[in-house]
Motif scaffolding. Structure first.
Motif, PDB file in Angstrom:
ATOM      1  N   ALA A   1       2.657  -5.876  11.296  1.00  2.00           N
ATOM      2  CA  ALA A   1       1.722  -6.998  11.389  1.00  2.00           C
ATOM      3  C   ALA A   1       0.606  -6.881  10.357  1.00  2.00           C
ATOM      4  O   ALA A   1       0.243  -7.862   9.700  1.00  2.00           O
ATOM      5  CB  ALA A   1       1.136  -7.072  12.804  1.00  2.00           C
ATOM      6  N   THR A   2       0.053  -5.678  10.194  1.00  5.06           N
ATOM      7  CA  THR A   2      -1.030  -5.447   9.235  1.00  5.06           C
ATOM      8  C   THR A   2      -0.833  -4.085   8.574  1.00  5.06           C
ATOM      9  O   THR A   2      -0.029  -3.266   9.037  1.00  5.06           O
ATOM     10  CB  THR A   2      -2.408  -5.472   9.930  1.00  5.06           C
ATOM     11  OG1 THR A   2      -2.446  -4.412  10.900  1.00  5.06           O
ATOM     12  CG2 THR A   2      -2.660  -6.817  10.606  1.00  5.06           C
ATOM     13  N   ASP A   3      -1.598  -3.879   7.514  1.00  2.00           N
ATOM     14  CA  ASP A   3      -1.561  -2.557   6.872  1.00  2.00           C
ATOM     15  C   ASP A   3      -2.066  -1.482   7.826  1.00  2.00           C
ATOM     16  O   ASP A   3      -1.589  -0.340   7.798  1.00  2.00           O
ATOM     17  CB  ASP A   3      -2.421  -2.562   5.598  1.00  2.00           C
ATOM     18  CG  ASP A   3      -1.786  -3.374   4.483  1.00  2.00           C
ATOM     19  OD1 ASP A   3      -0.578  -3.664   4.586  1.00  2.00           O
ATOM     20  OD2 ASP A   3      -2.493  -3.714   3.517  1.00  2.00           O
ATOM     21  N   GLU A   4      -3.031  -1.849   8.658  1.00  4.31           N
ATOM     22  CA  GLU A   4      -3.562  -0.880   9.620  1.00  4.31           C
ATOM     23  C   GLU A   4      -2.500  -0.477  10.629  1.00  4.31           C
ATOM     24  O   GLU A   4      -2.424   0.698  11.037  1.00  4.31           O
ATOM     25  CB  GLU A   4      -4.781  -1.463  10.338  1.00  4.31           C
ATOM     26  CG  GLU A   4      -6.033  -1.583   9.481  1.00  4.31           C
ATOM     27  CD  GLU A   4      -5.939  -2.700   8.445  1.00  4.31           C
ATOM     28  OE1 GLU A   4      -5.089  -3.612   8.638  1.00  4.31           O
ATOM     29  OE2 GLU A   4      -6.683  -2.640   7.449  1.00  4.31           O
TER      30      GLU A   4
ATOM     31  N   ILE B   1       0.837  -1.198   0.000  1.00  2.00           N
ATOM     32  CA  ILE B   1       0.000   0.000   0.000  1.00  2.00           C
ATOM     33  C   ILE B   1       0.875   1.253   0.000  1.00  2.00           C
ATOM     34  O   ILE B   1       1.992   1.243   0.510  1.00  2.00           O
ATOM     35  CB  ILE B   1      -0.951   0.023   1.222  1.00  2.00           C
ATOM     36  CG1 ILE B   1      -0.143   0.111   2.519  1.00  2.00           C
ATOM     37  CG2 ILE B   1      -1.897  -1.134   1.215  1.00  2.00           C
ATOM     38  CD1 ILE B   1      -1.000   0.401   3.742  1.00  2.00           C
ATOM     39  N   SER B   2       0.363   2.309  -0.619  1.00  2.00           N
ATOM     40  CA  SER B   2       0.980   3.632  -0.542  1.00  2.00           C
ATOM     41  C   SER B   2       0.090   4.507   0.319  1.00  2.00           C
ATOM     42  O   SER B   2      -1.129   4.308   0.375  1.00  2.00           O
ATOM     43  CB  SER B   2       1.128   4.243  -1.935  1.00  2.00           C
ATOM     44  OG  SER B   2       1.973   3.468  -2.740  1.00  2.00           O
TER      45      SER B   2
ATOM     46  N   ASP C   1      -1.208   3.300  11.275  1.00  2.00           N
ATOM     47  CA  ASP C   1      -1.206   3.912  12.609  1.00  2.00           C
ATOM     48  C   ASP C   1       0.164   4.470  12.967  1.00  2.00           C
ATOM     49  O   ASP C   1       0.275   5.550  13.569  1.00  2.00           O
ATOM     50  CB  ASP C   1      -1.644   2.881  13.658  1.00  2.00           C
ATOM     51  CG  ASP C   1      -3.118   2.504  13.507  1.00  2.00           C
ATOM     52  OD1 ASP C   1      -3.858   3.310  12.899  1.00  2.00           O
ATOM     53  OD2 ASP C   1      -3.499   1.418  13.968  1.00  2.00           O
ATOM     54  N   PHE C   2       1.201   3.730  12.597  1.00  2.00           N
ATOM     55  CA  PHE C   2       2.535   4.235  12.913  1.00  2.00           C
ATOM     56  C   PHE C   2       2.829   5.508  12.117  1.00  2.00           C
ATOM     57  O   PHE C   2       3.405   6.460  12.644  1.00  2.00           O
ATOM     58  CB  PHE C   2       3.593   3.176  12.620  1.00  2.00           C
ATOM     59  CG  PHE C   2       4.995   3.695  12.800  1.00  2.00           C
ATOM     60  CD1 PHE C   2       5.527   3.873  14.074  1.00  2.00           C
ATOM     61  CD2 PHE C   2       5.765   4.061  11.705  1.00  2.00           C
ATOM     62  CE1 PHE C   2       6.808   4.384  14.250  1.00  2.00           C
ATOM     63  CE2 PHE C   2       7.037   4.570  11.865  1.00  2.00           C
ATOM     64  CZ  PHE C   2       7.561   4.729  13.147  1.00  2.00           C
ATOM     65  N   VAL C   3       2.470   5.512  10.834  1.00  2.00           N
ATOM     66  CA  VAL C   3       2.730   6.687  10.000  1.00  2.00           C
ATOM     67  C   VAL C   3       2.034   7.916  10.583  1.00  2.00           C
ATOM     68  O   VAL C   3       2.577   9.021  10.568  1.00  2.00           O
ATOM     69  CB  VAL C   3       2.284   6.423   8.545  1.00  2.00           C
ATOM     70  CG1 VAL C   3       2.295   7.716   7.730  1.00  2.00           C
ATOM     71  CG2 VAL C   3       3.207   5.394   7.895  1.00  2.00           C
ATOM     72  N   LYS C   4       0.827   7.749  11.090  1.00  2.00           N
ATOM     73  CA  LYS C   4       0.114   8.881  11.698  1.00  2.00           C
ATOM     74  C   LYS C   4       0.885   9.473  12.872  1.00  2.00           C
ATOM     75  O   LYS C   4       0.810  10.674  13.140  1.00  2.00           O
ATOM     76  CB  LYS C   4      -1.261   8.427  12.190  1.00  2.00           C
ATOM     77  CG  LYS C   4      -2.257   8.115  11.085  1.00  2.00           C
ATOM     78  CD  LYS C   4      -3.581   7.660  11.671  1.00  2.00           C
ATOM     79  CE  LYS C   4      -4.566   7.252  10.589  1.00  2.00           C
ATOM     80  NZ  LYS C   4      -5.844   6.766  11.160  1.00  2.00           N
ATOM     81  N   SER C   5       1.639   8.629  13.564  1.00  2.00           N
ATOM     82  CA  SER C   5       2.343   9.093  14.764  1.00  2.00           C
ATOM     83  C   SER C   5       3.661   9.793  14.454  1.00  2.00           C
ATOM     84  O   SER C   5       4.261  10.382  15.348  1.00  2.00           O
ATOM     85  CB  SER C   5       2.623   7.908  15.695  1.00  2.00           C
ATOM     86  OG  SER C   5       3.568   7.024  15.094  1.00  2.00           O
TER      87      SER C   5
ATOM     88  N   SER D   1      -4.123  13.071   8.946  1.00  2.00           N
ATOM     89  CA  SER D   1      -4.981  11.989   8.469  1.00  2.00           C
ATOM     90  C   SER D   1      -4.233  11.262   7.356  1.00  2.00           C
ATOM     91  O   SER D   1      -3.370  11.829   6.698  1.00  2.00           O
ATOM     92  CB  SER D   1      -6.307  12.531   7.946  1.00  2.00           C
ATOM     93  OG  SER D   1      -6.097  13.339   6.814  1.00  2.00           O
ATOM     94  N   VAL D   2      -4.576   9.980   7.146  1.00  2.00           N
ATOM     95  CA  VAL D   2      -3.844   9.162   6.189  1.00  2.00           C
ATOM     96  C   VAL D   2      -4.825   8.479   5.246  1.00  2.00           C
ATOM     97  O   VAL D   2      -5.811   7.877   5.693  1.00  2.00           O
ATOM     98  CB  VAL D   2      -2.977   8.103   6.906  1.00  2.00           C
ATOM     99  CG1 VAL D   2      -2.312   7.187   5.892  1.00  2.00           C
ATOM    100  CG2 VAL D   2      -1.928   8.775   7.775  1.00  2.00           C
ATOM    101  N   SER D   3      -4.551   8.601   3.943  1.00  2.00           N
ATOM    102  CA  SER D   3      -5.315   7.874   2.923  1.00  2.00           C
ATOM    103  C   SER D   3      -4.403   6.822   2.321  1.00  2.00           C
ATOM    104  O   SER D   3      -3.198   7.026   2.197  1.00  2.00           O
ATOM    105  CB  SER D   3      -5.800   8.827   1.828  1.00  2.00           C
ATOM    106  OG  SER D   3      -6.572   9.870   2.369  1.00  2.00           O
ATOM    107  N   LYS D   4      -4.992   5.673   1.928  1.00  2.00           N
ATOM    108  CA  LYS D   4      -4.157   4.605   1.390  1.00  2.00           C
ATOM    109  C   LYS D   4      -4.576   4.245  -0.029  1.00  2.00           C
ATOM    110  O   LYS D   4      -5.730   4.395  -0.423  1.00  2.00           O
ATOM    111  CB  LYS D   4      -4.206   3.371   2.292  1.00  2.00           C
ATOM    112  CG  LYS D   4      -5.559   2.691   2.389  1.00  2.00           C
ATOM    113  CD  LYS D   4      -5.456   1.490   3.315  1.00  2.00           C
ATOM    114  CE  LYS D   4      -6.820   0.787   3.449  1.00  2.00           C
ATOM    115  NZ  LYS D   4      -6.740  -0.387   4.339  1.00  2.00           N
TER     116      LYS D   4
END
Length: 764
Positions: A714-717, A662-663, A721-725, A670-673
Motif C-alpha cells: 500500500a505504501t513505502d512504509e 525505494i531501496s 515494516d514488512f522487511v523489518k519483520s 533497523s531499515v534505511s531507505k
C-alpha cells in the motif's frame, strides 16, 4: 646418431659408471649399503636412458665384487627394474611411483634370502635395513632429479629437494673416502670443488651447511670424524671472498689446506701430495666459465635484485602517464568541437512566423484581396494565421471547424490555406525531429568523447605514482614458499599506496591451488592477501598468481523473480558485475510493460550501463549517454534503473536511481531507505538521476526491487515494516519472503514483473 650425440652418451655412461662405483662403496657404518641400487631406480624414473644406467650399474657392481652372490644380486636388481619398465613401456601406461618403490624393495630379495640362510640374525637386519633405506633414498633422489632434469637450473629448489640433494652428497662423500690413488684423495678433490662452487653460486652460509653435510657423510661411512673439521674450516675460509673474484676464494682454500695440514697437523702423515687434489679443484674452479655458474645460481637464489627491470617498469609508467594525459586532452578538444556542431532549433514564435509567411507566399501572392487582408487588416490577419498554425502544431492538422468565422466569410482561398498549413506543419515536425536526433547524436558523441577524456585523465593519475618494490620481502616469500614445498621461480612485491600491497608470484601449476600461498604471503606482507587473478605463465607447467590486500568485506547476493501473470517473458533484467577487485555493481532494470519488448529494452539499458561502468566512465556520463541512446529509438520504450555500486574495501554503497522504487538497507533490525525522484530513462533528453552514498558494514543487507514488488504494498512504509519483520541471515530467504508477500498482496497474482535482489555484506 651424430658425433655430438655419441659423445654425449659416452660422457653420460662414464658419469653413471663413476657414480655407481662410488655409491657401491658408500655405506652406513660399513654394514648397510642402500645407495647404489636405489640410485639406479631413481635415474631411470628421471627419464635417463635405461640402456645406459643398467649396464653402468652392472659393471661398477661386478668390478668391485665379482663373487657369485654379488653377481646374482646385481642381476636380480636389474631384472626387477627392466622387466616392469618394459611391460609398462609396451603397454603405454605410466609406472606409478608407489609401484616402483615395491620393485625397488623386491630387487634386494637375494641378499635377504642369503642372510636368512646364513643364520646370522644381524645380517638379516642389515639386509632389511638396506632395502628400506634404499626405497627412501630412491624417493628423495627422484625428487631431486626431477627438479634438475625437468625444471633445469633456472629455478630454486624446494626444502624437500634441497634435503634430498644433501643426502645424495652425503652418500657420495661416504663412498669417496676409500678411493685414493697413491695418496691422491678423490674425496678432497670433490669436496673442495663443491664448496667453491656452492659459495660462488649461493648465499655464504650455504657452503657451511654443505661442508657439514659432506663431513657427516664421511662420518656415517667410516665412523671417523676426521674430515668434519677440515671441511668446515674450508667453508669458513672461502666464504668472506664470495663477492670478490673467483681466484681469491681458490687461493684462500689452498692456503687453509696448507695451514691445517702443516701447522695444525689435522691429517696423519700429511705431505705435499695430499695438497694436490685441493690445488687441482681450485684450478678447475677458476677455469670454468662464469656463464656455467650463472646457470646454476637459479637453483639457490634469484639472479640479482632485478633493479634494472623495476626501473624500466617505473619508467614505462611515467611514459604511459604522459601519453594518457595527451590523449585525454585530444578527446577533450574533440568533445568541444562536437558540442559546437549542435544546431539548436528555432524558438516556437520564430517557427510560427516562418510557417505563416510561407502560407501567405503560397496562397495570397496572386489573390485580388491581398491588399485589403495584409495591409488594411494586417494585424487581424496575422493573428488568425498564427492561431491556425498553433492548432496545427497541437492537433497535427486543422479542418474547416478550426477556421474562424471571420476568415471563412471573406477568404476565397480557404482550402489552399488549410492544405498549406497542414502540409508545412507536417514537414516542419519531420525536419525538427530529424534535426533533434542529429543534435542528440552529436551530443551523445560529444559526451562519449568527454567520458573517454575523463577515463584517460583518471588512468594518467593512477599511473602517476611510482611503484615501490620490496626485494627483501620477495626473497623472504620465496624462501618461505620453498620451506612449505611450494616451488616459486619468481616473485614481485610492490605497494600502490599505504593500504594496498600487491604481489605477483610464479609457481608450479601443481602448487597453484594450494591454500597456504595467500596465508604465507600475507604473513610476510603483514596484511591479509587474496588471489584475484590466475593465469598460465609463459613457460609450460608454471602459473602466475596475482595477489593483493584483501578487501575489508565480501558479499553474496540472491535473486527472486516472478513473471507477470499471462506473460512468457519478464521485462525485468538484473546484473552483477565485478568492476575491479574491490567493487561490485548490482543493477535492476525495468522495461516499460512486460513481455519480449520490455525484456529487450531493459537488457539493452542494463547492458549499456554495465559496459560504461566497466570501462571506467563517470556515473553522470553513463546515465546521460544511456538516456540519449534509448531516446533515439523510434518507439517509446522507457526504463527504470536501480544501480548499487558496492565498495568492499571501504564499506561504501553508491546508489544511482532512475524512476526506480525505494531501496532498503537492513542493519541490525533497523531499515534505511534510498528514494528515487527522476523520470525513467528515455523520457527526456536531459537525465538527472538520484544519487546517494551510504555507509555499510558487516551483516547489512541491501535490498533492490522493481515496481512490481513495491507497488503491491500500500505504501513505502508498509514495505519497510514488512522487511523489518523478515530479518534472516540467509539473503535468499529474505528475497523469497519479500516476493512471497508481494504475490500475497495481489491475491497470488503477479500484476507486473517482479524482481527482488538482496546483497548481504560480511567480514572476511
Amino acid at each position: 646418431m651424430s658425433k655430438i650425440g655419441k659423445f654425449k652418451y659416452l660422457f653420460l655412461g662414464i658419469g653413471f659408471l663413476g657414480l655407481f662405483f662410488v655409491l657401491n662403496l658408500s655405506s652406513i657404518a660399513g654394514v648397510i649399503f642402500p645407495f647404489a641400487f636405489s640410485m639406479m631406480f631413481a635415474l631411470v624414473w628421471a627419464n635417463q636412458k635405461i640402456w645406459l644406467v643398467c649396464p653402468a650399474f652392472l659393471i661398477a657392481s661386478v668390478v668391485l665384487d665379482y663373487s657369485l652372490v654379488n653377481i646374482i644380486n646385481t642381476l636380480c636388481a636389474i631384472f626387477f627394474l627392466v622387466v616392469p619398465y618394459l611391460i609398462h613401456y609396451f603397454c603405454k601406461k605410466p609406472l606409478p611411483i608407489w609401484e616402483l618403490g615395491i620393485y625397488c624393495f623386491l630387487s634386494q630379495i637375494v641378499p635377504i634370502v642369503f642372510s636368512a640362510t646364513s643364520g646370522i640374525i644381524s645380517s638379516i637386519y642389515y639386509s632389511v635395513a638396506s632395502c628400506a633405506l634404499g626405497v627412501l633414498f630412491m624417493l628423495g633422489a627422484i625428487s631431486f632429479f626431477e627438479a634438475l632434469f625437468v625444471r633445469g637450473f633456472n629455478y630454486r629448489l624446494s626444502a624437500v629437494e634441497l634435503i634430498s640433494g644433501g643426502i645424495i652428497l652425503m652418500a657420495i662423500a661416504g663412498g669417496l673416502v676409500p678411493v685414493q690413488i697413491y695418496g691422491f684423495s678423490l674425496l678432497k678433490l670433490f669436496v673442495s670443488f663443491v664448496l667453491l662452487a656452492i659459495t660462488y653460486c649461493s648465499k655464504t652460509y650455504y657452503s657451511v651447511f654443505v661442508a657439514a653435510i659432506l663431513g657427516l657423510g664421511t662420518l656415517l661411512s667410516t665412523l671417523n670424524p676426521i674430515y668434519i673439521a677440515p671441511f668446515m674450516l674450508w667453508a669458513l675460509a672461502i666464504s668472506p671472498f664470495k663477492t670478490y673474484r673467483k681466484y681469491f676464494s681458490a687461493i684462500s682454500l689452498l692456503a687453509t689446506e696448507i695451514v691445517i695440514g702443516f701447522l695444525f697437523d689435522l691429517y696423519p702423515d700429511f705431505s705435499w701430495i695430499l695438497i694436490l687434489p685441493t690445488a687441482i679443484s681450485c684450478l678447475i674452479f677458476v677455469l670454468i666459465p662464469n656463464k656455467l655458474y650463472d646457470s646454476i645460481k637459479g637453483v639457490f637464489d634469484l639472479k640479482g635484485d632485478r633493479i634494472a627491470v623495476k626501473n624500466v617498469v617505473n619508467r614505462n609508467r611515467e611514459v604511459l602517464k604522459r601519453r594518457l594525459g595527451s590523449l585525454s586532452d585530444v578527446f577533450g578538444e574533440m568533445d568541444k568541437v562536437f558540442r559546437g556542431l549542435v544546431k539548436q532549433n528555432l524558438s516556437e514564435n520564430d517557427v510560427k512566423k516562418l510557417l505563416r509567411d510561407e502560407i501567405v507566399a503560397r496562397n495570397c501572392e496572386s489573390c485580388p484581396d491581398r491588399a485589403r487582408c495584409h495591409r488594411t487588416q494586417q494585424l487581424e490577419t496575422e493573428k488568425v494565421l498564427d492561431e491556425m498554425v498553433t492548432i496545427a502544431f497541437d492537433k497535427g492538422k486543422i479542418t474547416l471547424l478550426d477556421i474562424p468565422s471571420y476568415l471563412n466569410a471573406r477568404c476565397g482561398r480557404l482550402n489552399g490555406i488549410i492544405s498549406a498549413t497542414n502540409s508545412l506543419t507536417r514537414q516542419y515536425k519531420s525536419y525538427s525531429g530529424m534535426l533533434s536526433n542529429i543534435d542528440m547524436s552529436k551530443m551523445l558523441i560529444a559526451e562519449q568523447l568527454g567520458g573517454i577524456s575523463s577515463v584517460m585523465r583518471d588512468l594518467s593519475k593512477e599511473v602517476d605514482t611510482e611503484i615501490s618494490f620490496d626485494g627483501r620481502r620477495e626473497r623472504k616469500i620465496i624462501d618461505e614458499l620453498l620451506f612449505n614445498d611450494i616451488v616459486c621461480s619468481d616473485v614481485i612485491v610492490f605497494e600502490r599506496d599505504a593500504r594496498t600491497c600487491e604481489a605477483s608470484v610464479v609457481v608450479r601449476s601443481a602448487d597453484a591451488e594450494k591454500l597456504k600461498i595467500p596465508d604465507i604471503i600475507g604473513k610476510i606482507c603483514k596484511s591479509k592477501m587474496g588471489v584475484y587473478e590466475k593465469f598460465p605463465s609463459t613457460k609450460p607447467g608454471w602459473t602466475t598468481l596475482s595477489l593483493k590486500t584483501s578487501s575489508k568485506y565480501d558479499c553474496v547476493f540472491a535473486i527472486a523473480q516472478q513473471t507477470k501473470s499471462g506473460s512468457s517473458r519478464s521485462g525485468d533484467s538484473h546484473s552483477v558485475q565485478r568492476l575491479n577487485g574491490d567493487r561490485f555493481m548490482f543493477s535492476l532494470c525495468d522495461g516499460m510493460g512486460s513481455g519480449k519488448d520490455a525484456e529487450n529494452t531493459s537488457e539493452i539499458a542494463i547492458g549499456l550501463i554495465e559496459n560504461f561502468y566497466k570501462a571506467g566512465f563517470d556515473s553522470d556520463v553513463v546515465l546521460s549517454s544511456a538516456n540519449k541512446l534509448l531516446a533515439l529509438q523510434r518507439e517509446e520504450k522507457f526504463s527504470a534503473l536501480d544501480v548499487c555500486v558496492l565498495d568492499l574495501k571501504n564499506g561504501f554503497a553508491d546508489f544511482i536511481k532512475m524512476a526506480s522504487p525505494i531501496s532498503l538497507i537492513m542493519s541490525n533490525e533497523s531499515v534505511s531507505k534510498v528514494e528515487s525522484g527522476a523520470l525513467p530513462l528515455g523520457i527526456v533528453d536531459k537525465v538527472s538521476p538520484t544519487t546517494k552514498k551510504m555507509v555499510v558494514s558487516s551483516g547489512d543487507n541491501i535490498i533492490l526491487v522493481t515496481d512490481g514488488v513495491s507497488d503491491s504494498f500500500a505504501t513505502d512504509e508498509a514495505f519497510e515494516d514488512f522487511v523489518k519483520s523478515c530479518y534472516f541471515k540467509n539473503p535468499q530467504m529474505i528475497a523469497d519472503k519479500i516476493l512471497e508477500q508481494a504475490l500475497a498482496n495481489n491475491d497470488g497474482n503477479a500484476r507486473d514483473d517482479m524482481t527482488v535482489m538482496v546483497v548481504k555484506i560480511f567480514d572476511i
